[in-house]
Scaffold this motif. Structure first.
Motif, PDB file in Angstrom:
ATOM      1  N   LYS A 134       0.832  -1.202   0.000  1.00  0.00           N
ATOM      2  CA  LYS A 134       0.000   0.000   0.000  1.00  0.00           C
ATOM      3  C   LYS A 134       0.873   1.262   0.000  1.00  0.00           C
ATOM      4  CE  LYS A 134      -3.946  -2.226   2.110  1.00  0.00           C
ATOM      5  NZ  LYS A 134      -4.809  -2.380   3.255  1.00  0.00           N
ATOM      6  N   LEU A 135       1.962   1.212   0.758  1.00  0.00           N
ATOM      7  CA  LEU A 135       2.889   2.334   0.776  1.00  0.00           C
ATOM      8  C   LEU A 135       3.555   2.505  -0.590  1.00  0.00           C
ATOM      9  CD1 LEU A 135       4.018   4.532   2.571  1.00  0.00           C
ATOM     10  CD2 LEU A 135       5.761   2.929   3.355  1.00  0.00           C
ATOM     11  N   LYS A 136       3.850   1.395  -1.253  1.00  0.00           N
ATOM     12  CA  LYS A 136       4.410   1.417  -2.604  1.00  0.00           C
ATOM     13  C   LYS A 136       3.454   2.112  -3.557  1.00  0.00           C
ATOM     14  CE  LYS A 136       3.097  -1.542  -5.193  1.00  0.00           C
ATOM     15  NZ  LYS A 136       2.107  -1.677  -6.308  1.00  0.00           N
ATOM     16  N   THR A 137       2.189   1.731  -3.517  1.00  0.00           N
ATOM     17  CA  THR A 137       1.192   2.323  -4.405  1.00  0.00           C
ATOM     18  C   THR A 137       1.029   3.813  -4.120  1.00  0.00           C
ATOM     19  OG1 THR A 137       0.021   0.220  -4.578  1.00  0.00           O
ATOM     20  CG2 THR A 137      -1.218   2.195  -5.162  1.00  0.00           C
ATOM     21  N   PHE A 138       0.980   4.171  -2.853  1.00  0.00           N
ATOM     22  CA  PHE A 138       0.825   5.577  -2.467  1.00  0.00           C
ATOM     23  C   PHE A 138       1.993   6.421  -2.969  1.00  0.00           C
ATOM     24  CE2 PHE A 138       1.561   9.035   0.622  1.00  0.00           C
ATOM     25  CZ  PHE A 138       0.383   9.742   0.448  1.00  0.00           C
ATOM     26  N   THR A 139       3.218   5.972  -2.749  1.00  0.00           N
ATOM     27  CA  THR A 139       4.379   6.765  -3.192  1.00  0.00           C
ATOM     28  C   THR A 139       4.471   6.811  -4.712  1.00  0.00           C
ATOM     29  OG1 THR A 139       5.858   4.852  -2.888  1.00  0.00           O
ATOM     30  CG2 THR A 139       5.752   6.468  -1.092  1.00  0.00           C
ATOM     31  N   GLN A 140       4.099   5.731  -5.380  1.00  0.00           N
ATOM     32  CA  GLN A 140       4.095   5.755  -6.843  1.00  0.00           C
ATOM     33  C   GLN A 140       3.114   6.804  -7.357  1.00  0.00           C
ATOM     34  OE1 GLN A 140       3.159   1.776  -8.147  1.00  0.00           O
ATOM     35  NE2 GLN A 140       5.259   1.063  -7.991  1.00  0.00           N
ATOM     36  N   MET A 141       1.896   6.764  -6.845  1.00  0.00           N
ATOM     37  CA  MET A 141       0.857   7.686  -7.320  1.00  0.00           C
ATOM     38  C   MET A 141       1.196   9.134  -6.974  1.00  0.00           C
ATOM     39  SD  MET A 141      -2.600   5.474  -6.687  1.00  0.00           S
ATOM     40  CE  MET A 141      -3.050   4.152  -7.801  1.00  0.00           C
ATOM     41  N   LEU A 142       1.750   9.350  -5.796  1.00  0.00           N
ATOM     42  CA  LEU A 142       2.121  10.697  -5.388  1.00  0.00           C
ATOM     43  C   LEU A 142       3.282  11.223  -6.235  1.00  0.00           C
ATOM     44  CD1 LEU A 142       0.969  12.596  -3.270  1.00  0.00           C
ATOM     45  CD2 LEU A 142       2.748  11.825  -1.699  1.00  0.00           C
ATOM     46  N   SER A 143       4.258  10.373  -6.522  1.00  0.00           N
ATOM     47  CA  SER A 143       5.396  10.815  -7.334  1.00  0.00           C
ATOM     48  C   SER A 143       4.950  11.189  -8.741  1.00  0.00           C
ATOM     49  CB  SER A 143       6.495   9.741  -7.378  1.00  0.00           C
ATOM     50  OG  SER A 143       6.091   8.616  -8.138  1.00  0.00           O
ATOM     51  N   ILE A 144       4.081  10.397  -9.321  1.00  0.00           N
ATOM     52  CA  ILE A 144       3.577  10.684 -10.674  1.00  0.00           C
ATOM     53  C   ILE A 144       2.878  12.038 -10.689  1.00  0.00           C
ATOM     54  CG2 ILE A 144       1.866   9.984 -12.403  1.00  0.00           C
ATOM     55  CD1 ILE A 144       2.591   7.022 -11.524  1.00  0.00           C
ATOM     56  N   THR A 145       2.037  12.280  -9.698  1.00  0.00           N
ATOM     57  CA  THR A 145       1.305  13.543  -9.638  1.00  0.00           C
ATOM     58  C   THR A 145       2.260  14.721  -9.493  1.00  0.00           C
ATOM     59  OG1 THR A 145      -0.571  12.384  -8.637  1.00  0.00           O
ATOM     60  CG2 THR A 145      -0.542  14.784  -8.439  1.00  0.00           C
ATOM     61  N   PHE A 146       3.206  14.637  -8.563  1.00  0.00           N
ATOM     62  CA  PHE A 146       4.154  15.739  -8.356  1.00  0.00           C
ATOM     63  C   PHE A 146       5.027  15.979  -9.587  1.00  0.00           C
ATOM     64  CE2 PHE A 146       3.136  15.896  -3.873  1.00  0.00           C
ATOM     65  CZ  PHE A 146       3.409  17.225  -3.548  1.00  0.00           C
ATOM     66  N   LEU A 147       5.437  14.920 -10.258  1.00  0.00           N
ATOM     67  CA  LEU A 147       6.253  15.104 -11.457  1.00  0.00           C
ATOM     68  C   LEU A 147       5.469  15.822 -12.555  1.00  0.00           C
ATOM     69  CD1 LEU A 147       8.103  11.680 -11.480  1.00  0.00           C
ATOM     70  CD2 LEU A 147       9.155  13.929 -11.135  1.00  0.00           C
ATOM     71  N   GLN A 163      10.950  13.861  -7.765  1.00  0.00           N
ATOM     72  CA  GLN A 163      12.080  12.933  -7.943  1.00  0.00           C
ATOM     73  C   GLN A 163      12.368  12.157  -6.654  1.00  0.00           C
ATOM     74  OE1 GLN A 163      13.977  12.046 -10.684  1.00  0.00           O
ATOM     75  NE2 GLN A 163      12.425  13.162 -11.844  1.00  0.00           N
ATOM     76  N   ILE A 164      12.303  12.833  -5.515  1.00  0.00           N
ATOM     77  CA  ILE A 164      12.514  12.140  -4.235  1.00  0.00           C
ATOM     78  C   ILE A 164      11.439  11.071  -4.043  1.00  0.00           C
ATOM     79  CG2 ILE A 164      12.407  12.427  -1.715  1.00  0.00           C
ATOM     80  CD1 ILE A 164      13.788  15.181  -2.177  1.00  0.00           C
ATOM     81  N   LEU A 165      10.193  11.433  -4.306  1.00  0.00           N
ATOM     82  CA  LEU A 165       9.104  10.460  -4.180  1.00  0.00           C
ATOM     83  C   LEU A 165       9.267   9.310  -5.169  1.00  0.00           C
ATOM     84  CD1 LEU A 165       6.118  12.914  -3.719  1.00  0.00           C
ATOM     85  CD2 LEU A 165       6.915  11.236  -2.036  1.00  0.00           C
ATOM     86  N   LEU A 166       9.787   9.605  -6.356  1.00  0.00           N
ATOM     87  CA  LEU A 166      10.008   8.569  -7.363  1.00  0.00           C
ATOM     88  C   LEU A 166      11.010   7.531  -6.858  1.00  0.00           C
ATOM     89  CD1 LEU A 166       9.427   7.586 -10.254  1.00  0.00           C
ATOM     90  CD2 LEU A 166      11.294   9.080 -11.018  1.00  0.00           C
TER      91      LEU A 166
END
Length: 192
Positions: A134-147, A163-166
Motif C-alpha cells: 500500500k505504501l508502494k502504491t501511495f508513493t508511486q501515485m504521489l510521485s507521478i502527480t508531483f512530477l 524525484q525524491i518520491l520517485l
C-alpha cells in the motif's frame, strides 16, 4: 454491478483520457506558478490521474465498509491500478520526467507480483495487499502527480519532491516485491 466495481471501471476508462493529455507535446517554457513549471496538458493529466488514484482508495474503502467484495473486484481493482500506474510511468519516460531503467524495474516487479498472485489463486489463496504494498502504491501515485505538476506548490525548493518520491517509490516497490515473494516462497516448493 456495485459501486466499488463501477469506480474501478471508471478508473480504467480514465486511463486513455489521461494518455490523451499527457501525449500533447509541451511547447515553450510553460507557466511559472509558485516556482513550479506548469504545462497545461500535464496539469490536466495530473488532475485526471489524481482523481483516478482516489477512486482506487474509495472503491476499496466502500467494498470493505459495505461488504461488497466480489470476484470481479478482486480481479479488476488491482489490474486497474497496475494499468493506471504503468501507463503513467511509461508516459513519464516519454516526456523525460522519469528514467527508463527505474520505470522498467517498477513494471517488472508489478508483473512478477501479478504472476505470484495467479499462482497463489491456483492453490486457493488470495494474497491481500500488505502495508508495504500500500505504501508502494501511495508513493508511486504521489510521485507521478508531483512530477506532472512540476512539484507544485513546492517548486521553489532546491530539489524535486517528485524525484525524491520517485526514488522512494522505487525502494518501496522493490521491498514490497521481495516481501511478497519471501512470505509466499512455498508456492515454488515443487520446483526448488
Amino acid at each position: 454491478m456495485n459501486l466499488p466495481n463501477k469506480l474501478t471501471i471508471i478508473r480504467i476508462i480514465m486511463i486513455p483520457i489521461f494518455m490523451i493529455f499527457v501525449s500533447i507535446p509541451a511547447s515553450g517554457d510553460g507557466t511559472q506558478v509558485l516556482g513550479s513549471q506548469w504545462y497545461w496538458q500535464y496539469v490536466v493529466a495530473a488532475i485526471i490521474f489524481a482523481v483516478a488514484s482516489l477512486t482506487d482508495w474509495l472503491d476499496g474503502y466502500i467494498a470493505r465498509r459495505d461488504n461488497l467484495v466480489t470476484n470481479f473486484g478482486k480481479f479488476a481493482d488491482p489490474l486497474a491500478d497496475k494499468m493506471l500506474v504503468a501507463t503513467a510511468f511509461i508516459a513519464l519516460v516519454g516526456i523525460d520526467l522519469a528514467p527508463a531503467w527505474l520505470v522498467s524495474i517498477i513494471i517488472m516487479r508489478e508483473l512478477a507480483v501479478t504472476g505470484l498472485r495467479l499462482l497463489l489463486v491456483e492453490k486457493g489463496t488470495v494474497m491481500a495487499a500488505g502495508s508495504a504494498g500500500k505504501l508502494k502504491t501511495f508513493t508511486q501515485m504521489l510521485s507521478i502527480t508531483f512530477l506532472l505538476i512540476g512539484d507544485f506548490p513546492l517548486g521553489f525548493l532546491p530539489f524535486s519532491i517528485g524525484q525524491i518520491l520517485l526514488y522512494l517509490a522505487l525502494i518501496f516497490t522493490i521491498y514490497s516485491g521481495v516481501d511478497y515473494f519471501v512470505k509466499n516462497i512455498s508456492v515454488f516448493s515443487d520446483g526448488l
